[in-house]
Design a protein around this motif. Structure first.
Motif, PDB file in Angstrom:
ATOM      1  N   LYS A   1     -20.695  32.970  22.806  1.00  0.00           N
ATOM      2  CA  LYS A   1     -19.358  32.852  23.378  1.00  0.00           C
ATOM      3  C   LYS A   1     -18.603  31.701  22.745  1.00  0.00           C
ATOM      4  CE  LYS A   1     -16.919  32.690  27.799  1.00  0.00           C
ATOM      5  NZ  LYS A   1     -17.067  32.642  29.290  1.00  0.00           N
ATOM      6  N   GLU A   2     -19.289  30.600  22.484  1.00  0.00           N
ATOM      7  CA  GLU A   2     -18.663  29.443  21.862  1.00  0.00           C
ATOM      8  C   GLU A   2     -19.298  29.170  20.498  1.00  0.00           C
ATOM      9  OE1 GLU A   2     -18.569  25.986  24.257  1.00  0.00           O
ATOM     10  OE2 GLU A   2     -17.639  26.963  25.980  1.00  0.00           O
ATOM     11  N   PHE A   3     -18.482  28.710  19.585  1.00  0.00           N
ATOM     12  CA  PHE A   3     -18.945  28.329  18.250  1.00  0.00           C
ATOM     13  C   PHE A   3     -18.774  26.822  18.103  1.00  0.00           C
ATOM     14  CE2 PHE A   3     -17.627  27.897  13.599  1.00  0.00           C
ATOM     15  CZ  PHE A   3     -18.935  27.854  13.137  1.00  0.00           C
ATOM     16  N   ARG A   4     -19.878  26.123  18.064  1.00  0.00           N
ATOM     17  CA  ARG A   4     -19.847  24.668  17.953  1.00  0.00           C
ATOM     18  C   ARG A   4     -20.224  24.263  16.529  1.00  0.00           C
ATOM     19  NH1 ARG A   4     -19.384  22.419  22.936  1.00  0.00           N
ATOM     20  NH2 ARG A   4     -19.896  23.733  24.743  1.00  0.00           N
ATOM     21  N   HIS A   5     -19.269  23.644  15.861  1.00  0.00           N
ATOM     22  CA  HIS A   5     -19.475  23.210  14.476  1.00  0.00           C
ATOM     23  C   HIS A   5     -18.708  21.908  14.274  1.00  0.00           C
ATOM     24  CE1 HIS A   5     -19.201  23.225  10.044  1.00  0.00           C
ATOM     25  NE2 HIS A   5     -20.290  23.984  10.082  1.00  0.00           N
ATOM     26  N   PRO A   6     -19.265  20.970  13.519  1.00  0.00           N
ATOM     27  CA  PRO A   6     -18.588  19.670  13.374  1.00  0.00           C
ATOM     28  C   PRO A   6     -17.239  19.728  12.659  1.00  0.00           C
ATOM     29  CG  PRO A   6     -20.504  19.828  11.921  1.00  0.00           C
ATOM     30  CD  PRO A   6     -20.581  20.982  12.863  1.00  0.00           C
ATOM     31  N   HIS A   7     -16.988  20.792  11.904  1.00  0.00           N
ATOM     32  CA  HIS A   7     -15.754  20.850  11.122  1.00  0.00           C
ATOM     33  C   HIS A   7     -14.944  22.131  11.364  1.00  0.00           C
ATOM     34  CE1 HIS A   7     -17.392  17.385   9.085  1.00  0.00           C
ATOM     35  NE2 HIS A   7     -18.454  18.080   8.699  1.00  0.00           N
ATOM     36  N   LEU A   8     -15.617  23.244  11.486  1.00  0.00           N
ATOM     37  CA  LEU A   8     -14.936  24.531  11.636  1.00  0.00           C
ATOM     38  C   LEU A   8     -14.690  24.849  13.095  1.00  0.00           C
ATOM     39  CD1 LEU A   8     -16.916  26.814   9.150  1.00  0.00           C
ATOM     40  CD2 LEU A   8     -14.522  26.130   8.925  1.00  0.00           C
ATOM     41  N   LYS A   9     -13.610  25.587  13.357  1.00  0.00           N
ATOM     42  CA  LYS A   9     -13.397  26.096  14.704  1.00  0.00           C
ATOM     43  C   LYS A   9     -12.765  27.483  14.622  1.00  0.00           C
ATOM     44  CE  LYS A   9      -8.808  24.070  15.617  1.00  0.00           C
ATOM     45  NZ  LYS A   9      -8.018  23.268  16.592  1.00  0.00           N
ATOM     46  N   ARG A  10     -13.121  28.305  15.584  1.00  0.00           N
ATOM     47  CA  ARG A  10     -12.490  29.622  15.681  1.00  0.00           C
ATOM     48  C   ARG A  10     -11.031  29.461  16.094  1.00  0.00           C
ATOM     49  NH1 ARG A  10     -16.536  32.563  19.831  1.00  0.00           N
ATOM     50  NH2 ARG A  10     -18.435  32.707  18.559  1.00  0.00           N
ATOM     51  N   VAL A  11     -10.180  30.295  15.515  1.00  0.00           N
ATOM     52  CA  VAL A  11      -8.789  30.353  15.951  1.00  0.00           C
ATOM     53  C   VAL A  11      -8.385  31.812  16.051  1.00  0.00           C
ATOM     54  CG1 VAL A  11      -8.100  28.110  15.016  1.00  0.00           C
ATOM     55  CG2 VAL A  11      -7.956  30.139  13.569  1.00  0.00           C
ATOM     56  N   SER A  12      -7.300  32.063  16.744  1.00  0.00           N
ATOM     57  CA  SER A  12      -6.767  33.420  16.853  1.00  0.00           C
ATOM     58  C   SER A  12      -5.442  33.488  16.118  1.00  0.00           C
ATOM     59  CB  SER A  12      -6.575  33.800  18.317  1.00  0.00           C
ATOM     60  OG  SER A  12      -5.505  33.076  18.885  1.00  0.00           O
TER      61      SER A  12
ATOM     62  N   ASN B   1      -4.993  40.455  11.977  1.00  0.00           N
ATOM     63  CA  ASN B   1      -5.426  40.762  13.341  1.00  0.00           C
ATOM     64  C   ASN B   1      -6.786  41.454  13.386  1.00  0.00           C
ATOM     65  OD1 ASN B   1      -3.183  39.938  15.161  1.00  0.00           O
ATOM     66  ND2 ASN B   1      -2.006  41.287  13.830  1.00  0.00           N
ATOM     67  N   GLU B   2      -7.229  41.960  12.229  1.00  0.00           N
ATOM     68  CA  GLU B   2      -8.460  42.747  12.203  1.00  0.00           C
ATOM     69  C   GLU B   2      -9.685  41.927  11.847  1.00  0.00           C
ATOM     70  OE1 GLU B   2      -7.785  45.889   9.448  1.00  0.00           O
ATOM     71  OE2 GLU B   2      -5.734  46.238  10.147  1.00  0.00           O
ATOM     72  N   GLU B   3      -9.495  40.676  11.424  1.00  0.00           N
ATOM     73  CA  GLU B   3     -10.611  39.867  10.946  1.00  0.00           C
ATOM     74  C   GLU B   3     -10.753  38.589  11.772  1.00  0.00           C
ATOM     75  OE1 GLU B   3     -12.419  41.337   9.024  1.00  0.00           O
ATOM     76  OE2 GLU B   3     -11.286  42.610   7.663  1.00  0.00           O
ATOM     77  N   SER B   4     -11.819  37.838  11.491  1.00  0.00           N
ATOM     78  CA  SER B   4     -12.047  36.558  12.155  1.00  0.00           C
ATOM     79  C   SER B   4     -11.268  35.470  11.432  1.00  0.00           C
ATOM     80  CB  SER B   4     -13.537  36.211  12.144  1.00  0.00           C
ATOM     81  OG  SER B   4     -14.286  37.223  12.779  1.00  0.00           O
ATOM     82  N   LEU B   5     -10.729  34.535  12.198  1.00  0.00           N
ATOM     83  CA  LEU B   5      -9.984  33.416  11.641  1.00  0.00           C
ATOM     84  C   LEU B   5     -10.668  32.104  12.006  1.00  0.00           C
ATOM     85  CD1 LEU B   5      -6.322  34.508  12.381  1.00  0.00           C
ATOM     86  CD2 LEU B   5      -7.173  33.849  10.127  1.00  0.00           C
ATOM     87  N   TYR B   6     -10.709  31.180  11.031  1.00  0.00           N
ATOM     88  CA  TYR B   6     -11.293  29.861  11.258  1.00  0.00           C
ATOM     89  C   TYR B   6     -10.349  28.809  10.698  1.00  0.00           C
ATOM     90  CZ  TYR B   6     -15.585  32.332  12.355  1.00  0.00           C
ATOM     91  OH  TYR B   6     -16.503  33.164  12.936  1.00  0.00           O
ATOM     92  N   ALA B   7     -10.363  27.647  11.323  1.00  0.00           N
ATOM     93  CA  ALA B   7      -9.574  26.516  10.856  1.00  0.00           C
ATOM     94  C   ALA B   7     -10.496  25.395  10.419  1.00  0.00           C
ATOM     95  CB  ALA B   7      -8.634  26.033  11.956  1.00  0.00           C
ATOM     96  N   LEU B   8     -10.156  24.785   9.306  1.00  0.00           N
ATOM     97  CA  LEU B   8     -10.823  23.584   8.814  1.00  0.00           C
ATOM     98  C   LEU B   8      -9.722  22.545   8.655  1.00  0.00           C
ATOM     99  CD1 LEU B   8     -13.399  22.190   7.722  1.00  0.00           C
ATOM    100  CD2 LEU B   8     -12.787  23.067   5.463  1.00  0.00           C
ATOM    101  N   GLY B   9      -9.517  21.734   9.685  1.00  0.00           N
ATOM    102  CA  GLY B   9      -8.349  20.866   9.710  1.00  0.00           C
ATOM    103  C   GLY B   9      -7.100  21.718   9.798  1.00  0.00           C
ATOM    104  N   SER B  10      -6.204  21.548   8.814  1.00  0.00           N
ATOM    105  CA  SER B  10      -4.967  22.337   8.790  1.00  0.00           C
ATOM    106  C   SER B  10      -5.067  23.546   7.868  1.00  0.00           C
ATOM    107  CB  SER B  10      -3.801  21.455   8.331  1.00  0.00           C
ATOM    108  OG  SER B  10      -4.047  20.942   7.031  1.00  0.00           O
ATOM    109  N   ALA B  11      -6.280  23.829   7.363  1.00  0.00           N
ATOM    110  CA  ALA B  11      -6.506  24.964   6.467  1.00  0.00           C
ATOM    111  C   ALA B  11      -7.078  26.140   7.253  1.00  0.00           C
ATOM    112  CB  ALA B  11      -7.459  24.564   5.349  1.00  0.00           C
TER     113      ALA B  11
END
Length: 465
Positions: free
Chosen positions: A315-326, A342-352
């Motif tokens: 349910k949660e993704f815990r990572h020191p740098h990456l985070k799930r976003v929608s 909308n069809e794929e997974s999105l991740y943020a690394l800071g502002s990237a």
């Protein structure tokens, strides 16, 4: 030994071992081939069909591989920088035939453990296409950068680039459908192309390489899942680095032999490897028998009773740098321009922001907890000071770009762009513009009206005139 006298630049102990394996007459044929110019070959990107070649020049064991009559200046070909083909030695494209024969699941997870510079990784990426996931790993930092660049140019977005030692994969036992180990070796098969390999060669160096290869195999032998495959390869001829290491692998782990059918006119030599658990097979490429460089490959299969690791999506993704976003979390310029977001997974690394295949989200997040990530999926761009900056990685990807402004250029202007020089764009729309050559993206410029900023990566720019 006439063959030794005809080519004193090759080490005498190497030639002695070659004569023991081939005999005097065939060693003479090898030496004649060694004096000839190495053939040039490329492998096409099936997802960027920008190059058309004569079918008669096709590499017999690889439908996507072709021999070239001469070696052009790839640096001055924009289609090379666009990722429409990869310059790959013909023998190493035999992996295409292996995959086709084994019919390894295209929706699986593959590992290229010693991946740089990326020849086999881009081939594996093509095989997996839109269905599977590839982990392309390289332990040396500088080589990881080269690997990353080639994966980005290939553009399929189905790959994770990692930088790890083989020992750091221990938590991933039974995780992969296919593990490719193109192990660091003494380079005997590359003597014709790489004089440096000749200078570094010695019997002691062969022993050192064989020991290093055993360490890698000892750490990687547990990685294929039940029914999965391990492909071991070197660019050497000697048995210490080849057959003896296959025996070592079968002594340490439970594997079954795999035999690959060969074309009668291919010139590939099959060897039988007697192991305690049965008869295994190796495939050796000699430059005097075929149009390619030296190579050894052996394919083994894990028994159906072996371990299989299948991660679950938490349910949660815990990572020191990456985070799930929608899609709600990303800049509107991005969501409006990137189809399929909308069809794929999105991740943020800071502002990237990165796009990753949703069907492998559980596998990706599991891998992210255990490996040192250097790249993943497709980097889309970043938000900076309230503005959206599209990435070169997105430009190179095969993601649809119907909603972006494009500007087609000729050869001269394409090379100017690749050198990060100004290009004429009279009449072009202002804002972000995707530069294309023969309709293939090369990268971005930002047209400010009074000037044009070239966003081609400075570390990739062409320096050749």
């Amino acid at each position: 030994m006439n063959s030794m006298e005809s080519s004193p630049q090759l080490p005498i102990p190497f030639l002695q071992s070659l004569e023991r394996a081939l005999g005097n007459d065939e060693t003479a044929e090898f030496m004649q081939a060694y004096q000839e110019e190495a053939p040039t070959s490329i492998r096409l990107n099936p997802f960027k069909k920008g190059v058309h070649l004569d079918e008669s020049a096709k590499i017999p064991w690889c439908d996507e591989g072709y021999y070239l009559a001469n070696r052009p200046s790839f640096t001055l070909d924009p289609l090379f920088h666009a990722g429409t083909y990869y310059v790959q030695e013909a023998s190493s494209t035999f992996l295409y035939h292996v995959l086709s024969h084994l019919a390894v699941p295209k929706d699986g997870v593959f590992l290229d453990l010693c991946a740089a510079p990326g020849g086999k990784s881009t081939l594996l990426s093509s095989y997996l296409g839109n269905e599977g996931l590839l982990v392309a790993n390289e332990v040396i930092s500088a080589r990881t950068q080269i690997l990353k660049e080639n994966i980005i140019k290939w553009g399929l977005g189905n790959t994770i680039v990692t930088q790890n030692d083989a020992g750091q994969f221990q938590e991933l036992a039974g995780f992969f459908d296919l593990v490719v180990i193109d192990a660091p070796c003494s380079g005997e098969g590359m003597f014709r192309k790489d004089p440096k390999a000749i200078k570094e060669w010695s019997p002691e160096h062969v022993d050192l390489c064989a020991g290093r290869q055993q360490r890698i195999l000892d750490q990687a032998g547990i990685l294929p899942k039940a029914g999965g495959y391990l492909m071991y390869a070197t660019c050497t001829f000697n048995q210490k680095e080849n057959e003896q290491n296959v025996r070592f692998l079968t002594e340490e782990f439970s594997y079954e032999p795999v035999r690959i059918p060969l074309g009668s006119d291919w010139g590939i030599v099959e060897s039988e490897i007697a192991c305690d658990s049965g008869l295994f097979y190796g495939y050796r490429f000699f430059p005097h028998r075929l149009k390619g460089e030296g190579l050894f490959i052996s394919i083994l299969r894990r028994p159906d009773t072996s371990v299989t690791t299948t991660p679950k999506l938490h349910k949660e993704f815990r990572h020191p740098h990456l985070k799930r976003v929608s899609v709600r979390d990303i800049p509107s310029e991005l969501s409006h321009q990137v189809e399929r977001v909308n069809e794929e997974s999105l991740y943020a690394l800071g502002s990237a922001y990165f796009l990753f295949p949703k069907r492998f989200q559980a596998e990706f997040e599991f891998l992210a907890q255990h490996l040192n990530l250097r790249y993943m999926g497709v980097f889309l761009g970043e938000a900076s000071n309230g503005q959206w900056i599209p990435s070169h990685e997105w430009a190179m990807s095969i993601l649809p770009k119907d909603l972006v402004v494009k500007w087609e250029v000729n050869l001269d202007h394409a090379l100017q762009f690749l050198r990060k020089e100004p290009i004429p764009m009279d009449g072009a729309a202002t804002g972000w513009v995707l530069i294309t050559y023969q309709e293939y993206p090369l990268g971005w410029v930002k047209n400010l009206g009074n000037r044009i900023n070239n966003y081609y990566p400075k570390e990739w720019r062409v320096r050749m005139s």
